[in-house]
Each structure stands twice: as C-alpha cells, then as structure tokens.
Design a protein around this motif. Structure first.
Motif, PDB file in Angstrom:
ATOM      1  N   ALA A 178       0.812  -1.216   0.000  1.00 11.12           N
ATOM      2  CA  ALA A 178       0.000   0.000   0.000  1.00 11.12           C
ATOM      3  C   ALA A 178       0.844   1.265   0.000  1.00 11.12           C
ATOM      4  CB  ALA A 178      -0.935  -0.005   1.207  1.00 11.12           C
ATOM      5  N   ASN A 179       2.072   1.169   0.523  1.00  9.84           N
ATOM      6  CA  ASN A 179       2.931   2.355   0.668  1.00  9.84           C
ATOM      7  C   ASN A 179       4.200   2.247  -0.162  1.00  9.84           C
ATOM      8  OD1 ASN A 179       1.593   3.990   3.027  1.00  9.84           O
ATOM      9  ND2 ASN A 179       1.578   1.860   3.710  1.00  9.84           N
ATOM     10  N   ARG A 180       4.150   1.415  -1.194  1.00  8.75           N
ATOM     11  CA  ARG A 180       5.370   1.158  -1.973  1.00  8.75           C
ATOM     12  C   ARG A 180       5.946   2.430  -2.583  1.00  8.75           C
ATOM     13  NH1 ARG A 180       5.789  -2.279  -6.660  1.00  8.75           N
ATOM     14  NH2 ARG A 180       4.579  -3.925  -5.653  1.00  8.75           N
ATOM     15  N   ALA A 181       5.108   3.393  -2.941  1.00 10.23           N
ATOM     16  CA  ALA A 181       5.594   4.599  -3.620  1.00 10.23           C
ATOM     17  C   ALA A 181       5.595   5.836  -2.731  1.00 10.23           C
ATOM     18  CB  ALA A 181       4.744   4.853  -4.861  1.00 10.23           C
ATOM     19  N   VAL A 182       5.357   5.656  -1.428  1.00  9.10           N
ATOM     20  CA  VAL A 182       5.346   6.808  -0.522  1.00  9.10           C
ATOM     21  C   VAL A 182       6.784   7.141  -0.141  1.00  9.10           C
ATOM     22  CG1 VAL A 182       4.603   7.684   1.728  1.00  9.10           C
ATOM     23  CG2 VAL A 182       3.063   6.238   0.375  1.00  9.10           C
ATOM     24  N   THR A 197      11.425   4.510   0.122  1.00  8.79           N
ATOM     25  CA  THR A 197       9.967   4.598   0.264  1.00  8.79           C
ATOM     26  C   THR A 197       9.566   3.804   1.502  1.00  8.79           C
ATOM     27  OG1 THR A 197       9.382   2.620  -1.021  1.00  8.79           O
ATOM     28  CG2 THR A 197       9.653   4.693  -2.239  1.00  8.79           C
ATOM     29  N   LEU A 198       8.485   4.217   2.093  1.00  6.89           N
ATOM     30  CA  LEU A 198       7.993   3.517   3.274  1.00  6.89           C
ATOM     31  C   LEU A 198       7.692   2.063   2.931  1.00  6.89           C
ATOM     32  CD1 LEU A 198       6.982   3.415   6.188  1.00  6.89           C
ATOM     33  CD2 LEU A 198       4.796   4.359   5.384  1.00  6.89           C
ATOM     34  N   GLY A 199       7.128   1.848   1.754  1.00  7.12           N
ATOM     35  CA  GLY A 199       6.804   0.482   1.358  1.00  7.12           C
ATOM     36  C   GLY A 199       8.020  -0.400   1.222  1.00  7.12           C
ATOM     37  N   LYS A 200       9.102   0.154   0.671  1.00  6.22           N
ATOM     38  CA  LYS A 200      10.325  -0.644   0.519  1.00  6.22           C
ATOM     39  C   LYS A 200      10.888  -1.015   1.880  1.00  6.22           C
ATOM     40  CE  LYS A 200      15.048  -0.761   0.323  1.00  6.22           C
ATOM     41  NZ  LYS A 200      16.043  -0.289   1.312  1.00  6.22           N
ATOM     42  N   GLU A 201      10.858  -0.083   2.842  1.00  7.17           N
ATOM     43  CA  GLU A 201      11.389  -0.387   4.175  1.00  7.17           C
ATOM     44  C   GLU A 201      10.535  -1.441   4.887  1.00  7.17           C
ATOM     45  OE1 GLU A 201      14.431   0.695   4.939  1.00  7.17           O
ATOM     46  OE2 GLU A 201      14.229   1.514   2.914  1.00  7.17           O
ATOM     47  N   LEU A 202       9.224  -1.371   4.705  1.00  7.18           N
ATOM     48  CA  LEU A 202       8.348  -2.399   5.272  1.00  7.18           C
ATOM     49  C   LEU A 202       8.578  -3.739   4.578  1.00  7.18           C
ATOM     50  CD1 LEU A 202       5.083  -0.280   5.599  1.00  7.18           C
ATOM     51  CD2 LEU A 202       6.439  -1.200   7.493  1.00  7.18           C
ATOM     52  N   ALA A 203       8.891  -3.699   3.291  1.00  8.10           N
ATOM     53  CA  ALA A 203       9.172  -4.938   2.550  1.00  8.10           C
ATOM     54  C   ALA A 203      10.439  -5.614   3.070  1.00  8.10           C
ATOM     55  CB  ALA A 203       9.299  -4.646   1.058  1.00  8.10           C
ATOM     56  N   VAL A 204      11.433  -4.801   3.420  1.00 11.72           N
ATOM     57  CA  VAL A 204      12.656  -5.353   4.010  1.00 11.72           C
ATOM     58  C   VAL A 204      12.312  -6.154   5.273  1.00 11.72           C
ATOM     59  CG1 VAL A 204      14.826  -4.780   5.168  1.00 11.72           C
ATOM     60  CG2 VAL A 204      14.188  -3.589   3.068  1.00 11.72           C
ATOM     61  N   ILE A 205      11.464  -5.569   6.103  1.00  8.07           N
ATOM     62  CA  ILE A 205      11.048  -6.231   7.338  1.00  8.07           C
ATOM     63  C   ILE A 205      10.349  -7.542   7.035  1.00  8.07           C
ATOM     64  CG2 ILE A 205       9.426  -6.066   9.267  1.00  8.07           C
ATOM     65  CD1 ILE A 205       9.967  -2.999   9.216  1.00  8.07           C
ATOM     66  N   ALA A 206       9.368  -7.494   6.128  1.00 12.94           N
ATOM     67  CA  ALA A 206       8.598  -8.694   5.802  1.00 12.94           C
ATOM     68  C   ALA A 206       9.494  -9.784   5.228  1.00 12.94           C
ATOM     69  CB  ALA A 206       7.483  -8.347   4.815  1.00 12.94           C
ATOM     70  N   HIS A 207      10.439  -9.376   4.384  1.00 21.54           N
ATOM     71  CA  HIS A 207      11.364 -10.342   3.771  1.00 21.54           C
ATOM     72  C   HIS A 207      12.222 -11.027   4.833  1.00 21.54           C
ATOM     73  CE1 HIS A 207      13.965 -12.125   0.790  1.00 21.54           C
ATOM     74  NE2 HIS A 207      15.032 -11.518   1.297  1.00 21.54           N
ATOM     75  N   ARG A 208      12.723 -10.252   5.764  1.00 24.00           N
ATOM     76  CA  ARG A 208      13.556 -10.819   6.830  1.00 24.00           C
ATOM     77  C   ARG A 208      12.760 -11.815   7.683  1.00 24.00           C
ATOM     78  NH1 ARG A 208      16.209  -6.457  10.473  1.00 24.00           N
ATOM     79  NH2 ARG A 208      17.459  -8.262  11.136  1.00 24.00           N
ATOM     80  N   LEU A 209      11.568 -11.396   8.060  1.00 29.79           N
ATOM     81  CA  LEU A 209      10.745 -12.258   8.905  1.00 29.79           C
ATOM     82  C   LEU A 209      10.332 -13.532   8.164  1.00 29.79           C
ATOM     83  CD1 LEU A 209       8.473  -9.547  10.560  1.00 29.79           C
ATOM     84  CD2 LEU A 209      10.309 -10.834  11.680  1.00 29.79           C
ATOM     85  N   ASN A 210      10.007 -13.389   6.882  1.00 27.43           N
ATOM     86  CA  ASN A 210       9.598 -14.568   6.107  1.00 27.43           C
ATOM     87  C   ASN A 210      10.714 -15.602   5.993  1.00 27.43           C
ATOM     88  OD1 ASN A 210       6.883 -14.654   5.306  1.00 27.43           O
ATOM     89  ND2 ASN A 210       7.204 -13.033   3.794  1.00 27.43           N
ATOM     90  N   ARG A 211      11.946 -15.145   5.867  1.00 27.02           N
ATOM     91  CA  ARG A 211      13.071 -16.095   5.790  1.00 27.02           C
ATOM     92  C   ARG A 211      13.132 -16.955   7.045  1.00 27.02           C
ATOM     93  NH1 ARG A 211      17.883 -15.024   6.113  1.00 27.02           N
ATOM     94  NH2 ARG A 211      18.678 -16.778   4.888  1.00 27.02           N
ATOM     95  N   LEU A 385      -2.437   2.219  13.109  1.00 24.82           N
ATOM     96  CA  LEU A 385      -1.515   3.208  12.542  1.00 24.82           C
ATOM     97  C   LEU A 385      -2.063   3.808  11.257  1.00 24.82           C
ATOM     98  CD1 LEU A 385       2.024   1.564  12.893  1.00 24.82           C
ATOM     99  CD2 LEU A 385       0.911   3.203  14.434  1.00 24.82           C
ATOM    100  N   LYS A 386      -1.821   5.097  11.086  1.00 22.32           N
ATOM    101  CA  LYS A 386      -2.130   5.797   9.846  1.00 22.32           C
ATOM    102  C   LYS A 386      -0.869   6.515   9.398  1.00 22.32           C
ATOM    103  CE  LYS A 386      -5.059   9.444   7.935  1.00 22.32           C
ATOM    104  NZ  LYS A 386      -6.108  10.460   8.247  1.00 22.32           N
ATOM    105  N   VAL A 387      -0.535   6.368   8.133  1.00 23.08           N
ATOM    106  CA  VAL A 387       0.676   7.008   7.610  1.00 23.08           C
ATOM    107  C   VAL A 387       0.431   8.513   7.445  1.00 23.08           C
ATOM    108  CG1 VAL A 387       2.321   7.088   5.711  1.00 23.08           C
ATOM    109  CG2 VAL A 387       1.320   4.892   6.405  1.00 23.08           C
ATOM    110  N   ALA A 388       1.323   9.309   8.004  1.00 14.89           N
ATOM    111  CA  ALA A 388       1.230  10.783   7.899  1.00 14.89           C
ATOM    112  C   ALA A 388       2.083  11.224   6.712  1.00 14.89           C
ATOM    113  CB  ALA A 388       1.696  11.428   9.195  1.00 14.89           C
ATOM    114  N   GLU A 389       1.531  11.123   5.503  1.00 11.40           N
ATOM    115  CA  GLU A 389       2.309  11.418   4.302  1.00 11.40           C
ATOM    116  C   GLU A 389       2.771  12.876   4.265  1.00 11.40           C
ATOM    117  OE1 GLU A 389       1.052   9.934   0.516  1.00 11.40           O
ATOM    118  OE2 GLU A 389      -0.179   8.349   1.418  1.00 11.40           O
ATOM    119  N   ASP A 390       1.982  13.765   4.862  1.00 15.68           N
ATOM    120  CA  ASP A 390       2.385  15.169   4.872  1.00 15.68           C
ATOM    121  C   ASP A 390       3.639  15.384   5.707  1.00 15.68           C
ATOM    122  OD1 ASP A 390       0.932  14.459   7.154  1.00 15.68           O
ATOM    123  OD2 ASP A 390       0.234  16.510   7.511  1.00 15.68           O
TER     124      ASP A 390
END
Length: 480
Positions: A178-182, A197-211, A385-390
C-alpha cells in the motif's frame, strides 16, 4: 474485629490475605492471568495437561503398533472396535482425566508411571486386560516423553504460532504494498540519508521475517523409542527375534516425526535447540521492527488512531502511547531469553542422561507464549496506525542536501564521458552540504553552476528529495 481461626488459615506470614487460598482463578504468571486469552490456543499443545494427553496418546499408539505388527508372540492384532476404544482414551481426555492422573501420581510420585496405570485401568472395559503388561513395554520414561514433547511442540508451532506469525508478516507485506511509492527520508546513523519509500522499508522487514518463518516451517521434529540407554537391550532380551529398529522407526514415523536412530536414554534435543534459535531470531527481528515503528511514531511518520474510551496517560489526556509495541518489545525479550536458555541447556546431558531437560522443557510453553503475545500486540498496534504522508513529505523538503550523492555521481559519470570541469565532485559537494541545510533554490543554483551537459543538468534540476528513491517501489515486488 478479632481474627478467627478461619481467617488466620488464609493469611500469609506477614498477615496479608492469602489470595491463592481464596480463588483458583488467580495466576502467578501473566500468561495464565492477564494475558490468558492471547495465548489460550497454546494450552492444547504445551500445557502440563496437554503433555499428559500426548503421553497417553503415545502409549496407546505404541500398544496398537506392537499388536498390529504381532511383534510379541501371543499379542496379535486388535479388532477395529478395540483400537477405536483405545484411541477414545485419548479423544475423551478431559479435566477429570487430569485430576485422576494427579491422584495416581500422588501415589507413584512418577508422572509417566501414572500414565501407564491410568491406561491399565481402562483395559478391562475394552476386553483386553490380558494386555496390561504390554502398556509401556520396553520403554523408559524418556521414550514416551520425547515423543510427547515433539508432538506437542510440532502442533503448537504448525497449528498456532506459525499461522499467527505468517498472518502478521502478511499484514506487514500488505502495508508495504500500500505504501510502496510513498517517499520517506532514510536515516543512517540517525542522520538524513538517501531517501527510500515507506513500502520498501516495510518490505525489508517482511522479507527478513519470512526467511525465518520458512526455516521454522522446515523444522525436523525427531523422536526415538529405544529403551533405557538407546540400545534396545530390554527389547532384544524379551523378544530376540523382532526387528526392533524397524519397529521403532515405523512407529516414530507413523506419529509424523523423524526417527533418530542414535541416542542415549534421551533424544538429544538438538532439533529443539535449532528450532528455538530460529524462533528467537524471528523474535529479535520483530523486536527491531517494534523499535523502528516506535521511533517513526515519535517523529510523526505514523499517527496512532485512538481507541474509543482508552486512556493514554493517567495525567496527560492528550497522549496516545505506543503501548502495543512497547509491550511486544518486553515479551519478545523474555521469550528470546527463555529460548536461548532452553537451546543451551537441552543440548547437554551428563553421560547417558540427567534430569535437567525435564525441568527445562516445562518452560517451552512459556517461551512460545510470550512470543505469541508479542505477535498479537504488534498486529494490534499496526492496525491502529495511519501514515502521515504530509509529515514524510515535509521532512524530505527540509533535507535537500541528500541530493548531494546524486549530483556527485552524475558529475563522475560526466567526467568519464569527457565533460570538462567535473574534477573533485565529492569534495565540492562536501563543502556545500556537510553539516549544513541546503534548500531547493541553493541546490539548483549549485547544479546550474557546474557546467554539466544539458541532459544531465535537466535531470538534476527535475530531481527533488521525494523523487530521489531509485527503484525502491519496484523492489517491493520481491515479496510476491
């Protein structure tokens, strides 16, 4: 009023009322008290009652296995009805069974022997009392215990802990998508750095945990049933013609476990240590997630959605504290500490057996309970949580100096292409940006003064901190 004999009996030596005497519902530990609902699913696998039920199951299946394969002369296959009634001892195991076992153990002062007697009591009703001697045949207590623990741990991991962990990682992955381009300012060493991007950093987390979850899903749960010192001595002495290794292997594998052919009195527990190391590593990565999210909340990147009626602070009504992540941190630390102790303790046993593993393994449920509780809290915290894009955008706009990296790399490429005046790009950007705030106008003025090719200058003038994210949004695709 004067103290009566009745009230005196329910007070502690210091004179306080003895709460344990007043209610059976009061728990010593938080997992059986305050947080009971969050860890309740583990009770069916890792509680003392569940261990005893699994012991009964192993003993029953061993009896059926021996008779079904006619391992002992005179003990041929049971009828389908007899097998069904034997297995009903397991499926009908309830609170009354727990109490009965406790009464038997009070006499035997031995938990596994109590299980043997518990089953023996039920054989006459099935019409197979002549097979009472076959219950626990050839077994040492550890034959039953190691298999029972393996079944309980396997069930707890595969049916409870792993699904909860997978669901949490899926939740993080959905946030990443949802936040890949933020765009978001990175912070290396706590200082402004190349945006991501926020999405990429969250993806790093998910990737680590999935391993880690993939490793845990591949856990090999070992078991053995080979006698007092792992030699089948009693088996061979009593029934020398049987292929006891085959009997043992087929039984263990029939339970859904992997057969360990070489052990002392105990199954060596190495697989448990491996599993606990993986779960502890998952815990620690998730702990890092909690501290990062907590920090992002503190700088306003995330806004917490208040829970109606909830209190953030007893004195400061404006506060919405990140308590879910703080609670998770503590529980992950407790879980990892216990798992570390279990892993280091269980791989060691003096000579052919000591009893340290018996006491240690009774804490397996506690270790998984604190991890499961943390997973639950992180999931609930993320939901609020709500992302504060501003805020993210404003942070980027006040850190134009992060484009210094891009400018000096473009200058290097220009120098290689033969453009003159591109010497010492790093040093020139260092003089402009190090320790200084640079706004959009100053950065664009600098770019225009460099003498870049028209194409390179146009690219840099169009660049902003929010656009300087490389292919961060595309990297999220690796979660698919």
């Amino acid at each position: 009023m004067p103290e009566t004999a009745a009230t005196a009996d329910t007070r502690t030596p210091s004179g306080r009322l003895a709460l344990a005497a007043s209610s059976q519902q009061i728990a010593l530990g938080p997992l059986d008290g305050r947080y009971q609902s969050a860890v309740a699913p583990l009770v069916d696998y890792l509680s003392e009652a569940a261990l005893n039920r699994d012991r009964v199951a192993v003993e029953v299946e061993w009896l059926i296995h021996l008779t079904g394969n006619s391992v002992l002369p005179g003990a041929g296959p049971l009828t389908a009805e007899q097998q069904e009634k034997l297995r009903a001892i397991v499926t009908e195991f309830d609170a009354g069974s727990v109490a009965e076992l406790a009464d038997i153990e009070a006499v035997t002062v031995h938990d596994v022997k109590a299980v043997e007697y518990y089953i023996g009591r039920r054989l006459p009703a099935i019409g197979i009392e002549h097979l009472t001697a076959l219950v626990h045949f050839g077994c040492t207590s550890e034959d039953i215990n190691n298999l029972s623990y393996a079944l309980g741990i396997k069930g707890a991991v595969e049916d409870v802990w792993l699904p909860a962990a997978r669901k949490l990682v899926a939740q993080i992955s959905a946030m990443a998508e949802a936040n890949r381009a933020v765009p978001m300012l990175s912070r290396t060493h706590g200082q402004p750095a190349t945006p991501t991007t926020l999405g990429k950093e969250l993806a790093v987390i998910a990737h680590r945990l999935n391993r880690q979850l993939d490793r845990i899903a591949r856990t090999e749960y070992l078991g053995k049933i080979n006698g007092a010192t792992g030699t089948y001595a009693a088996h061979v002495a009593s029934v020398p013609g049987a292929d006891w290794q085959h009997v043992a292997q087929s039984f263990v594998e029939g339970l859904g476990l992997s057969w360990n052919p070489l052990t002392t009195q105990i199954e060596s527990h190495d697989w448990q240590a491996e599993l606990y190391a993986d779960v502890a590593r998952f815990n620690r990565i998730l702990h890092n997630v909690c501290t990062d999210i907590w920090s992002y909340i503190s700088i306003g990147y995330f806004v917490q959605i208040p829970v109606a009626g909830a209190t953030g602070s007893s004195t400061m009504p404006h506060k919405v504290n990140p308590i879910r992540f703080e609670n998770a941190e503590a529980n992950l630390e407790i879980s990892s500490g216990l798992l570390d102790v279990l892993g280091s303790t269980l791989v060691t046993s003096r000579w052919q057996r000591d009893l340290t593993d018996s006491s240690s393994q009774r804490n397996i449920g506690v270790a998984f309970g604190h991890s499961l509780l943390a997973i639950s809290n992180v999931a609930k915290g993320l939901d609020r949580l709500k992302v504060a894009e501003d805020v993210l955008a404003a942070d980027l706009d006040t850190n134009w100096e992060v484009l210094g990296e891009a400018i000096q790399m473009v200058m290097r490429a220009e120098a290689i292409a033969g453009v003159e005046g591109m010497e010492n790009p790093y040093e020139r950007l260092k003089d402009l940006t190090r320790g200084q705030r640079v706004d959009a106008a100053r950065m664009q003025e600098f770019v225009q003064s460099l003498g870049l090719s028209a194409d390179a200058e146009a690219r840099l003038l169009a660049l902003t901190p929010g656009k300087y994210t490389g292919i961060a949004d595309k990297l999220v695709d690796h979660l698919a």
